[in-house]
Design an enzyme around this catalytic site. Structure first.
Site, PDB file in Angstrom:
ATOM      1  N   CYS A  86     -31.883 -13.586  73.903  1.00 60.12           N
ATOM      2  CA  CYS A  86     -32.578 -14.017  74.538  1.00 60.12           C
ATOM      3  C   CYS A  86     -33.905 -13.396  74.868  1.00 60.12           C
ATOM      4  CB  CYS A  86     -31.692 -13.881  76.327  1.00 60.12           C
ATOM      5  SG  CYS A  86     -31.374 -11.918  75.782  1.00 60.12           S
ATOM      6  N   ASP A  98     -34.416 -10.152  75.555  1.00 64.58           N
ATOM      7  CA  ASP A  98     -33.771  -8.752  75.778  1.00 64.58           C
ATOM      8  C   ASP A  98     -34.208  -7.113  75.483  1.00 64.58           C
ATOM      9  OD1 ASP A  98     -33.968 -10.335  78.329  1.00 64.58           O
ATOM     10  OD2 ASP A  98     -31.980 -10.739  78.820  1.00 64.58           O
ATOM     11  N   CYS A 132     -31.348  -8.714  82.106  1.00 63.89           N
ATOM     12  CA  CYS A 132     -30.743 -10.064  82.848  1.00 63.89           C
ATOM     13  C   CYS A 132     -29.687  -8.882  83.436  1.00 63.89           C
ATOM     14  CB  CYS A 132     -29.320 -11.173  82.113  1.00 63.89           C
ATOM     15  SG  CYS A 132     -28.203 -10.437  81.059  1.00 63.89           S
ATOM     16  N   CYS A 191     -24.540 -10.582  76.480  1.00 60.29           N
ATOM     17  CA  CYS A 191     -25.424  -9.370  76.427  1.00 60.29           C
ATOM     18  C   CYS A 191     -24.723  -7.984  76.220  1.00 60.29           C
ATOM     19  CB  CYS A 191     -25.785  -9.470  78.470  1.00 60.29           C
ATOM     20  SG  CYS A 191     -26.200 -11.385  79.194  1.00 60.29           S
TER      21      CYS A 191
HETATM   22 FE1  FES Z   1     -30.771 -11.376  77.553  1.00 62.84          FE
HETATM   23 FE2  FES Z   1     -28.536 -11.178  78.888  1.00 62.84          FE
HETATM   24  S1  FES Z   1     -29.632 -12.975  78.855  1.00 62.84           S
HETATM   25  S2  FES Z   1     -29.081  -9.243  77.965  1.00 62.84           S
END
Ligand code: FES
Length: 124
Positions: A33, A35, A58, A102
């Protein structure tokens, strides 16, 4: 979808921020994602004396980041390395299956910070 504990840790995360100076810093990203999480450690006699995190991610990533900092604070580095993303998810009352990835940020962030600390200690 999320347990009450996940919501609580997302809304009121503990140990947010940075340590300056830090004895070890770990930065990891989730390739699924994009992140990112950063962990800062202060280590005293092989024990995590203080810890902070910054997570751009998230709700599950923030909640697991916060929970893992609480779980490893005061632990030895070896004990901290033994904490898995599953332990963190369990401590939060579980995560939806599609959010388990995540929680890897938290586990990998601690590991990266400990590796960084050990490298710095070796080169000191
Ligand atoms: Fe990226 Fe949860 S969607 S860490």
């Amino acid at each position: 979808m999320y347990s009450e504990k996940v919501v609580e840790y997302f809304m009121h995360p503990k140990n947010v921020g940075r340590l300056d100076p830090a004895d070890g810093v770990g930065e990891v990203g989730n390739p699924r994602c994009g992140d990112v999480m950063k962990i800062y450690l202060r280590v005293q006699k092989d024990r995590i004396e203080d810890i902070r995190f910054e997570t751009f991610g998230c709700a599950a990533a923030i909640a697991t980041s916060s929970m893992i900092t609480e779980m490893v604070k005061g632990k030895t580095l070896e004990e901290a390395l033994a904490v898995s993303n599953k332990d963190v998810a369990d401590a939060l009352g579980g995560l939806p299956p599609e959010k388990i990835h995540c929680s890897l940020l938290a586990e990998e962030g601690i590991r990266a910070a400990i590796v960084d600390y050990r490298e710095r200690a070796r080169n000191a």
